[in-house]
Design an enzyme around this catalytic site. Structure first.
Site, PDB file in Angstrom:
ATOM      1  N   PRO A  15      21.598 -23.884 -16.261  1.00 28.19           N
ATOM      2  CA  PRO A  15      22.676 -24.151 -17.228  1.00 28.19           C
ATOM      3  C   PRO A  15      23.692 -25.132 -16.649  1.00 28.19           C
ATOM      4  O   PRO A  15      24.117 -24.986 -15.504  1.00 28.19           O
ATOM      5  CB  PRO A  15      23.320 -22.787 -17.463  1.00 28.19           C
ATOM      6  CG  PRO A  15      22.849 -21.925 -16.353  1.00 28.19           C
ATOM      7  CD  PRO A  15      21.579 -22.492 -15.818  1.00 28.19           C
ATOM      8  N   GLU A  16      24.040 -26.140 -17.403  1.00 25.92           N
ATOM      9  CA  GLU A  16      25.048 -27.107 -16.975  1.00 25.92           C
ATOM     10  C   GLU A  16      26.331 -26.864 -17.770  1.00 25.92           C
ATOM     11  O   GLU A  16      26.395 -25.967 -18.611  1.00 25.92           O
ATOM     12  CB  GLU A  16      24.514 -28.530 -17.159  1.00 25.92           C
ATOM     13  CG  GLU A  16      23.297 -28.784 -16.250  1.00 25.92           C
ATOM     14  CD  GLU A  16      23.235 -30.192 -15.699  1.00 25.92           C
ATOM     15  OE1 GLU A  16      24.298 -30.796 -15.474  1.00 25.92           O
ATOM     16  OE2 GLU A  16      22.122 -30.693 -15.494  1.00 25.92           O
ATOM     17  N   HIS A  26      15.752  -7.647 -15.643  1.00 21.46           N
ATOM     18  CA  HIS A  26      16.792  -8.570 -15.170  1.00 21.46           C
ATOM     19  C   HIS A  26      18.120  -8.451 -15.935  1.00 21.46           C
ATOM     20  O   HIS A  26      18.983  -9.298 -15.781  1.00 21.46           O
ATOM     21  CB  HIS A  26      16.332 -10.031 -15.200  1.00 21.46           C
ATOM     22  CG  HIS A  26      14.995 -10.259 -14.572  1.00 21.46           C
ATOM     23  ND1 HIS A  26      14.734  -9.958 -13.258  1.00 21.46           N
ATOM     24  CD2 HIS A  26      13.830 -10.736 -15.093  1.00 21.46           C
ATOM     25  CE1 HIS A  26      13.461 -10.253 -12.989  1.00 21.46           C
ATOM     26  NE2 HIS A  26      12.898 -10.724 -14.077  1.00 21.46           N
ATOM     27  N   ARG A  46      16.686 -14.890 -11.393  1.00 19.50           N
ATOM     28  CA  ARG A  46      16.706 -15.385 -10.007  1.00 19.50           C
ATOM     29  C   ARG A  46      17.918 -14.886  -9.221  1.00 19.50           C
ATOM     30  O   ARG A  46      17.991 -15.073  -8.018  1.00 19.50           O
ATOM     31  CB  ARG A  46      16.630 -16.910  -9.996  1.00 19.50           C
ATOM     32  CG  ARG A  46      15.321 -17.382 -10.640  1.00 19.50           C
ATOM     33  CD  ARG A  46      15.130 -18.872 -10.518  1.00 19.50           C
ATOM     34  NE  ARG A  46      15.090 -19.308  -9.122  1.00 19.50           N
ATOM     35  CZ  ARG A  46      15.032 -20.582  -8.748  1.00 19.50           C
ATOM     36  NH1 ARG A  46      15.023 -21.528  -9.647  1.00 19.50           N
ATOM     37  NH2 ARG A  46      14.984 -20.906  -7.470  1.00 19.50           N
ATOM     38  N   ARG A  79      34.353 -45.362  -0.223  1.00 14.78           N
ATOM     39  CA  ARG A  79      33.274 -44.374  -0.094  1.00 14.78           C
ATOM     40  C   ARG A  79      31.927 -45.084  -0.133  1.00 14.78           C
ATOM     41  O   ARG A  79      31.642 -45.857  -1.036  1.00 14.78           O
ATOM     42  CB  ARG A  79      33.360 -43.335  -1.223  1.00 14.78           C
ATOM     43  CG  ARG A  79      34.654 -42.518  -1.257  1.00 14.78           C
ATOM     44  CD  ARG A  79      34.731 -41.502  -0.133  1.00 14.78           C
ATOM     45  NE  ARG A  79      33.622 -40.549  -0.163  1.00 14.78           N
ATOM     46  CZ  ARG A  79      33.680 -39.407  -0.840  1.00 14.78           C
ATOM     47  NH1 ARG A  79      34.756 -39.057  -1.502  1.00 14.78           N
ATOM     48  NH2 ARG A  79      32.648 -38.599  -0.835  1.00 14.78           N
TER      49      ARG A  79
END
Ligand SMILES: [Zn+2]
Length: 271
Positions: free
Chosen positions: A2-3, A90, A109, A151
């Site tokens: 999931p983002e 789960h 997980r 950078r």
């Protein structure tokens, strides 16, 4: 995984069902997530949820005495279901509400997290040192340019660094760099302010579009057996290596950066 858009859609999806609702019971079936679910999580019993915020990919359920922090990790899902919905494999954690609904956390997980920050005390420092929210006004023109000064890190790695800006995961970094015409390998410090400002606008656009698109999956958050959407989106480069560029038909290239896939058009994207 999931983002940010999925987490934001999750927040929007669950909010109307649990805000102002009082917790009747906390059920911990398996405390062994990324960090153990602490015993003091039970202190939310009899308190109402005041609001639900999001910071980066953390969902923050606000109570009068502290904050219940949820993170979906790699594979977590949250649903609001009827209390008597049978428990599935789960299903590690339930927040049972007095009005009969239950917020259920499932995570095969177990990289996700359920934590209690008493008096909002962030002992693990999860919320400190985070960069600005990409959809906030703090993430404005000039910001990335000033942050990138000198950078040498590749721009894609730079964008995915939570200290720079939160919530730009692999998928959205790929998509935004393609739309901004910047190679993922370009050195962050070499990009001029104008290109950074365009990139900033595009990051906001791709995340907003994903959230809007994800809104169509909101109903899944209250279905007992629907998988809440890690939504499939219209992506221009991510997952399309070897296929023609949508702009110029050049074959899209793929490399690994920091062990993540970077897909780009060698013709449309420049250093
Ligand atoms: Zn192209």
């Amino acid at each position: 995984m999931p983002e940010l858009p999925e987490v934001e859609v999750c927040r929007l999806g669950i909010s109307p069902h649990i805000i102002d609702q009082q917790v009747a019971k906390v059920i911990v079936r398996n405390a062994h997530l990324r960090w153990p679910i602490p015993d003091d999580i039970h202190s939310v019993v009899s308190l109402p949820v005041l609001s639900i915020d999001r910071r980066a990919k953390y969902l923050l359920l606000r109570f009068s005495t502290g904050t219940l922090l949820l993170h979906l990790g790699m594979s977590g899902t949250i649903r609001v279901i009827e209390q008597d919905t049978p428990v599935a494999k789960h299903d590690h954690f339930d927040l049972v509400f007095q009005h009969g609904k239950t917020l259920r956390f499932n995570d095969p997980r177990r990289f996700g997290a359920v934590l209690w920050l008493a008096n909002d005390e962030d002992k693990l420092g999860l919320l400190t040192k985070l960069g600005p929210e990409p959809l906030s006004d703090d993430f404005s023109h000039g910001y990335l340019f000033s942050k990138a000064k000198n950078r040498k890190v590749p721009i894609k790695t730079f964008l995915m660094n939570n200290h720079v800006v939160v919530g730009v995961g692999n998928i959205y970094a790929n998509e935004a760099l393609f739309q901004a015409g910047i190679l993922p390998t370009a050195k962050a410090g070499d990009i001029n302010e104008q290109r950074f400002n365009k990139l900033t606008d595009i990051i906001k656009q791709v995340l907003s579009a994903a959230i809007k698109q994800g809104g169509t999956t909101l109903k899944d958050f209250i279905q007992p057996d629907g998988r809440p959407g890690y939504f499939i989106q219209t992506l221009m480069v991510y997952g399309r290596a070897g296929q023609p560029c949508v702009n110029c038909q050049t074959k899209l290239d793929e490399i690994r950066q920091s062990n993540r896939s970077s897909v780009f058009c060698p013709n449309c994207q420049q250093e």
